[in-house]
Design a protein around this motif. Structure first.
Motif, short mmCIF file in Angstrom:
data_model
loop_
_atom_site.label_atom_id
_atom_site.label_comp_id
_atom_site.label_asym_id
_atom_site.label_seq_id
_atom_site.Cartn_x
_atom_site.Cartn_y
_atom_site.Cartn_z
N ASP A 24 30.61 -7.17 30.20
CA ASP A 24 31.47 -7.46 31.33
C ASP A 24 32.21 -8.78 31.12
N GLU A 25 33.40 -8.84 31.65
CA GLU A 25 34.20 -10.06 31.57
C GLU A 25 33.45 -11.25 32.18
N ALA A 26 32.72 -11.02 33.28
CA ALA A 26 31.96 -12.10 33.92
C ALA A 26 30.92 -12.67 32.96
N GLU A 27 30.32 -11.81 32.14
CA GLU A 27 29.32 -12.29 31.18
C GLU A 27 29.97 -13.14 30.09
N VAL A 28 31.11 -12.70 29.61
CA VAL A 28 31.82 -13.45 28.57
C VAL A 28 32.26 -14.81 29.11
N VAL A 29 32.80 -14.82 30.32
CA VAL A 29 33.23 -16.08 30.95
C VAL A 29 32.03 -17.00 31.15
N GLN A 30 30.93 -16.45 31.64
CA GLN A 30 29.72 -17.25 31.87
C GLN A 30 29.24 -17.87 30.56
N LEU A 31 29.14 -17.06 29.52
CA LEU A 31 28.66 -17.57 28.24
C LEU A 31 29.61 -18.61 27.67
N THR A 32 30.89 -18.35 27.72
CA THR A 32 31.88 -19.30 27.20
C THR A 32 31.80 -20.63 27.95
#
Length: 136
Positions: A24-32
């Motif tokens: 999910d985009e939210a996961e990528v944003v969170q990790l970044t």
């Protein structure tokens, strides 16, 4: 820390992102966002960190999660295993919900990383408090 050392810190979080079969985009944003403020990843910069996430995803596809997480557990110190697990837990909670597939992956990761029950419980408790959804 070497690039391969940094990469194994990242692996449990990427494995958790991929646990439900989609990223999910939210996961990528969170990790970044997490990595941008981490003293471990700060020297790399955004592009190199993004490339490293993609490389770990390729490793997961090629070698499977067991091999990737085992490499992390064997390479990292006990303290960095906790740090890597914190990243994984925060990614799992990016949407404010801890899904069953994410719980299963996190439990297996904690076991493979030889986290003590006390560390595991503390990380789960604190990150759950930090990452609650606005609907909580």
């Amino acid at each position: 820390m070497t690039l391969s050392g940094i990469r194994v810190v990242l692996a449990p979080a990427v494995l958790t992102m991929a646990a439900d079969g989609r990223i999910d985009e939210a996961e990528v944003v969170q990790l970044t966002n997490m990595l941008a403020f981490s003293p471990i990843f700060l020297p790399l910069g955004g592009k190199a960190t993004g490339d490293m996430i993609k490389a770990v995803l390729k490793d997961l596809q090629k070698s499977g999660p067991d091999k990737v997480i085992t490499e992390s557990a064997q390479t990292l110190s006990p303290a960095l295993r906790e740090t890597a697990f914190c990243f994984a837990m925060r990614v799992a909670m990016a949407d404010g919900v801890l899904e069953e597939s994410e719980k299963n992956v996190l439990s297996g990761t904690a076991s493979r990383m030889q986290l003590s029950q006390e560390s595991f419980d503390s990380i789960i408790q604190v990150v759950t408090m930090m990452q609650r959804s606005a609907a909580a």
